[in-house]
Design a protein around this motif. Structure first.
Motif, PDB file in Angstrom:
ATOM      1  N   LEU A 169       0.828  -1.208   0.000  1.00 16.96           N
ATOM      2  CA  LEU A 169       0.000   0.000   0.000  1.00 16.96           C
ATOM      3  C   LEU A 169       0.860   1.255   0.000  1.00 16.96           C
ATOM      4  O   LEU A 169       0.581   2.213  -0.737  1.00 16.96           O
ATOM      5  CB  LEU A 169      -0.921  -0.008   1.218  1.00 16.96           C
ATOM      6  CG  LEU A 169      -1.741   1.257   1.459  1.00 16.96           C
ATOM      7  CD1 LEU A 169      -2.684   1.527   0.294  1.00 16.96           C
ATOM      8  CD2 LEU A 169      -2.533   1.145   2.768  1.00 16.96           C
ATOM      9  N   SER A 173       0.873   3.847  -3.087  1.00 15.05           N
ATOM     10  CA  SER A 173       0.508   5.247  -2.840  1.00 15.05           C
ATOM     11  C   SER A 173       1.564   6.188  -3.397  1.00 15.05           C
ATOM     12  O   SER A 173       1.248   7.224  -3.995  1.00 15.05           O
ATOM     13  CB  SER A 173       0.317   5.483  -1.343  1.00 15.05           C
ATOM     14  OG  SER A 173      -0.729   4.700  -0.832  1.00 15.05           O
ATOM     15  N   ASP A 178      -3.715   3.373  -8.506  1.00 11.27           N
ATOM     16  CA  ASP A 178      -5.035   3.355  -7.873  1.00 11.27           C
ATOM     17  C   ASP A 178      -5.606   1.951  -7.746  1.00 11.27           C
ATOM     18  O   ASP A 178      -6.240   1.621  -6.734  1.00 11.27           O
ATOM     19  CB  ASP A 178      -6.005   4.237  -8.671  1.00 11.27           C
ATOM     20  CG  ASP A 178      -5.639   5.711  -8.584  1.00 11.27           C
ATOM     21  OD1 ASP A 178      -4.906   6.077  -7.642  1.00 11.27           O
ATOM     22  OD2 ASP A 178      -6.073   6.487  -9.447  1.00 11.27           O
ATOM     23  N   ILE A 181      -3.932   0.176  -4.880  1.00 15.07           N
ATOM     24  CA  ILE A 181      -4.406   0.750  -3.617  1.00 15.07           C
ATOM     25  C   ILE A 181      -5.780   0.181  -3.267  1.00 15.07           C
ATOM     26  O   ILE A 181      -6.038  -0.213  -2.125  1.00 15.07           O
ATOM     27  CB  ILE A 181      -4.465   2.280  -3.717  1.00 15.07           C
ATOM     28  CG1 ILE A 181      -3.048   2.856  -3.836  1.00 15.07           C
ATOM     29  CG2 ILE A 181      -5.175   2.880  -2.508  1.00 15.07           C
ATOM     30  CD1 ILE A 181      -3.007   4.345  -4.117  1.00 15.07           C
ATOM     31  N   GLN A 182      -6.654   0.110  -4.265  1.00 15.75           N
ATOM     32  CA  GLN A 182      -7.978  -0.448  -4.024  1.00 15.75           C
ATOM     33  C   GLN A 182      -7.895  -1.916  -3.620  1.00 15.75           C
ATOM     34  O   GLN A 182      -8.611  -2.370  -2.723  1.00 15.75           O
ATOM     35  CB  GLN A 182      -8.837  -0.302  -5.275  1.00 15.75           C
ATOM     36  CG  GLN A 182     -10.257  -0.817  -5.114  1.00 15.75           C
ATOM     37  CD  GLN A 182     -11.091  -0.634  -6.370  1.00 15.75           C
ATOM     38  OE1 GLN A 182     -10.635  -0.087  -7.362  1.00 15.75           O
ATOM     39  NE2 GLN A 182     -12.321  -1.112  -6.335  1.00 15.75           N
ATOM     40  N   GLY A 185      -6.949  -2.198  -0.060  1.00 18.21           N
ATOM     41  CA  GLY A 185      -8.101  -1.918   0.800  1.00 18.21           C
ATOM     42  C   GLY A 185      -9.010  -3.123   0.950  1.00 18.21           C
ATOM     43  O   GLY A 185      -9.512  -3.409   2.041  1.00 18.21           O
ATOM     44  N   ALA A 204      -4.225   3.466   7.167  1.00 21.17           N
ATOM     45  CA  ALA A 204      -5.390   4.084   6.528  1.00 21.17           C
ATOM     46  C   ALA A 204      -5.373   5.599   6.696  1.00 21.17           C
ATOM     47  O   ALA A 204      -5.738   6.342   5.780  1.00 21.17           O
ATOM     48  CB  ALA A 204      -6.667   3.497   7.120  1.00 21.17           C
ATOM     49  N   TYR A 207      -2.471   6.954   4.327  1.00 19.47           N
ATOM     50  CA  TYR A 207      -2.647   6.821   2.883  1.00 19.47           C
ATOM     51  C   TYR A 207      -4.063   7.124   2.415  1.00 19.47           C
ATOM     52  O   TYR A 207      -4.412   6.845   1.266  1.00 19.47           O
ATOM     53  CB  TYR A 207      -2.222   5.421   2.431  1.00 19.47           C
ATOM     54  CG  TYR A 207      -0.822   5.076   2.893  1.00 19.47           C
ATOM     55  CD1 TYR A 207       0.273   5.851   2.497  1.00 19.47           C
ATOM     56  CD2 TYR A 207      -0.585   4.012   3.758  1.00 19.47           C
ATOM     57  CE1 TYR A 207       1.553   5.568   2.943  1.00 19.47           C
ATOM     58  CE2 TYR A 207       0.699   3.715   4.202  1.00 19.47           C
ATOM     59  CZ  TYR A 207       1.752   4.492   3.799  1.00 19.47           C
ATOM     60  OH  TYR A 207       3.020   4.207   4.239  1.00 19.47           O
ATOM     61  N   LEU A 209      -7.210   6.054   3.277  1.00 22.10           N
ATOM     62  CA  LEU A 209      -8.266   5.053   3.113  1.00 22.10           C
ATOM     63  C   LEU A 209      -9.308   5.253   4.216  1.00 22.10           C
ATOM     64  O   LEU A 209      -9.276   4.610   5.267  1.00 22.10           O
ATOM     65  CB  LEU A 209      -7.685   3.641   3.164  1.00 22.10           C
ATOM     66  CG  LEU A 209      -6.633   3.298   2.108  1.00 22.10           C
ATOM     67  CD1 LEU A 209      -6.223   1.840   2.219  1.00 22.10           C
ATOM     68  CD2 LEU A 209      -7.158   3.588   0.715  1.00 22.10           C
ATOM     69  N   THR A 211     -12.471   4.530   4.484  1.00 21.94           N
ATOM     70  CA  THR A 211     -13.326   3.394   4.814  1.00 21.94           C
ATOM     71  C   THR A 211     -12.620   2.436   5.768  1.00 21.94           C
ATOM     72  O   THR A 211     -13.213   1.932   6.732  1.00 21.94           O
ATOM     73  CB  THR A 211     -13.746   2.648   3.538  1.00 21.94           C
ATOM     74  OG1 THR A 211     -14.459   3.551   2.680  1.00 21.94           O
ATOM     75  CG2 THR A 211     -14.643   1.470   3.864  1.00 21.94           C
ATOM     76  N   ILE A 212     -11.339   2.175   5.516  1.00 24.06           N
ATOM     77  CA  ILE A 212     -10.570   1.277   6.388  1.00 24.06           C
ATOM     78  C   ILE A 212     -10.370   1.914   7.754  1.00 24.06           C
ATOM     79  O   ILE A 212     -10.449   1.238   8.785  1.00 24.06           O
ATOM     80  CB  ILE A 212      -9.218   0.930   5.742  1.00 24.06           C
ATOM     81  CG1 ILE A 212      -9.436   0.305   4.355  1.00 24.06           C
ATOM     82  CG2 ILE A 212      -8.427  -0.015   6.635  1.00 24.06           C
ATOM     83  CD1 ILE A 212     -10.273  -0.950   4.371  1.00 24.06           C
TER      84      ILE A 212
END
Length: 501
Positions: A169, A173, A178, A181-182, A185, A204, A207, A209, A211-212
């Motif tokens: 990750l 980054s 992208d 990275i997804q 996640g 998270a 970088y 994220l 949601t994480i």
């Protein structure tokens, strides 16, 4: 090697990404036509065989004329691209050096990365260099992660083990990949547990994220007091612990005093990170260490010492009004001498004024209740249902002059205002009915601490007389898994109501 030779790689080794900024010309058009004609000839020659092969396949698979699907060729071709161009570096036009390693690569593939696309656009001094030295600004990036990230440009996706996700990750980054990275996640979402939650949370945040980050914070709110280990306590930073303790979503098992006890152990482990011992020895060792500190500081509250000042913002999130209302808890707080006395006075004041307000308030209040709890006023308490069997427990006298019994029976959670066989307290003796706002939450967690079931009443008005009961949650036909964690927030309602917003 020029742009023409880079485009030639696409026809020899399969479809590659469109080269950013490449101008269409006669040479490119001619190559496309030649490739189309060759593909047409191949299709024309293969057509009769394909028809014949389709008839053969009706008799059974594996016949002599059976042909492999085109997607298989595409897959094999992609593997050949990775092995020939990335691993062997054939027809390379740029060399990347970093972390003591060299990669012979191709600009057209590197331009899938936003980092390299900007570098080769003319804005950087490395634009026309044949050898590029990369400096790693992030200590999480290592050689293996950089190798995997660069390799993803040649084969589309990579396998990310949970133990490598943070390094990959960090690299993705930096390179602005992208899709990688997804993918990181997605790996983190399904592997959040006690061993990973803190490192995932910090990554998270670093970088972006969100949601994480939210998922990890929720895991800590659910598990900080249900399966907290010394290793987890050592990993929780001051800022993260402050956020957890401040939240009314914290799944408190017991009462607010248990939150204080957990914080005391956490502070000890932050100060003594090399401590090792059985879980049963942690609290006695914690008390012994702070007792020595108290003697050395001649009774100065620990949070006012030089060592303790860093922890002040965390301990300020405790709800002392719901600690000092219990004599045993108040005695422990004073004996520990961690908390300055000035912090406790508002709690004592509230504990005295609460019953007085209850005694003097006789009219029935409106039943509508609009509550959010941003200022941390609610009392937090909780318990566990270990099996599908009738049981009950008691939350005594909060600051509301109540003796509330919580029952589980016939798949219902029931509140009962008991009438104990003992002299009543000041408030209860003068007022038969009490009104508080409450919110009941149920959670079932799997063995990794992730919620598999949740149910929430939202804030409601609770108004009970002695020996009266109210079913506050129905679990019939619900897919619950034991143990069930039962958490409740209580708010005392003043005469004019309570609406902090």
């Amino acid at each position: 090697m020029g742009a023409r030779s880079s485009r030639m790689l696409w026809h020899w080794w399969g479809r590659a990404p469109e080269e950013p900024g490449a101008a269409g010309g006669e040479e490119e058009a001619e190559e496309a036509v030649v490739a189309e004609r060759e593909e047409g000839k191949e299709s024309e020659e293969a057509r009769p065989a394909a028809r014949q092969g389709s008839r053969k396949r009706k008799r059974g698979p594996g016949g002599p004329l059976t042909k492999e699907p085109r997607r298989k060729h595409a897959k094999d071709r992609s593997g050949s691209v990775y092995e020939a161009l990335f691993l062997r570096g054939e027809q390379s036009d740029v060399r990347i050096r970093a972390l003591g390693e060299e990669w012979n690569l191709h600009r057209v593939y590197l331009c899938q990365s936003g980092y390299f696309a900007s570098m080769f656009s003319g804005a950087w001094r490395e634009t026309n260099m044949d050898t590029i030295e990369l400096q790693m600004p992030d200590e999480n990036i290592d050689r293996e992660a950089l190798h995997e990230a660069l390799g993803s440009l040649y084969r589309g996706s990579i396998l990310i083990p949970p133990g490598r996700v943070i390094a990959i990750l960090a690299t993705a980054s930096m390179l602005q990949l992208d899709e990688v990275i997804q993918q990181c996640g997605e790996v983190m979402k399904v592997t959040v547990r006690a061993q990973t939650v803190c490192s995932y949370y910090y990554s998270a945040v670093s970088y972006g994220l969100q949601t994480i980050r939210t998922m990890c914070l929720q895991w800590l709110l659910d598990n900080m007091m249900t399966q907290c280990s010394e290793k987890l306590l050592q990993e929780v930073s001051l800022d993260l612990m402050k956020e957890v303790i401040a939240s009314s979503e914290l799944l408190v098992m017991g009462v607010e005093m248990d939150v204080y006890t957990m914080l005391k152990k956490w502070m000890f482990l932050q100060l003594q990170p090399t401590w090792r011992g059985p879980c049963s020895a942690l609290l006695p060792d914690t008390d012994s260490w702070f007792a020595r500190s108290r003697r050395d500081s001649e009774g100065t509250p620990f949070l006012e010492t030089e060592q303790g000042r860093a922890f002040v913002p965390v301990f300020q999130q405790l709800r002392f009004a719901h600690i000092v209302c219990d004599p045993t808890s108040a005695r422990v707080i004073h004996q520990d001498a961690l908390i300055p006395a000035a912090w406790l006075r508002p709690g004592y004041k509230e504990h005295w004024l609460g019953p007085l307000r209850a005694k003097q308030t006789r009219e029935l209040w409106p039943m509508d209740l609009y509550v959010s709890d941003p200022h941390g006023n609610s009392m937090r308490c909780g318990g566990q249902l270990h099996r599908h069997k009738q049981c009950s427990w008691r939350w005594e006298v909060f600051n509301f002059s109540w003796d509330l019994v919580v029952c589980y029976a016939n798949q219902h959670i029931i509140f009962r205002c008991s009438a104990p066989n003992k002299p009543r307290s000041l408030g209860v003796s003068l007022l038969e009915q009490r009104k508080v706002g409450f919110r009941l939450r149920l959670s079932c967690l799997d063995r990794d601490g992730r919620a598999v079931f949740r149910k929430d009443t939202g804030y409601q008005m609770l108004s009970l007389r002695e020996d009266q009961e109210l079913a506050v949650m129905n679990l019939e036909n619900q897919d619950v898994v034991f143990p069930i964690h039962v958490a409740c927030n209580f708010l005392y309602l003043h005469r004019e109501g309570y609406c902090p917003e």
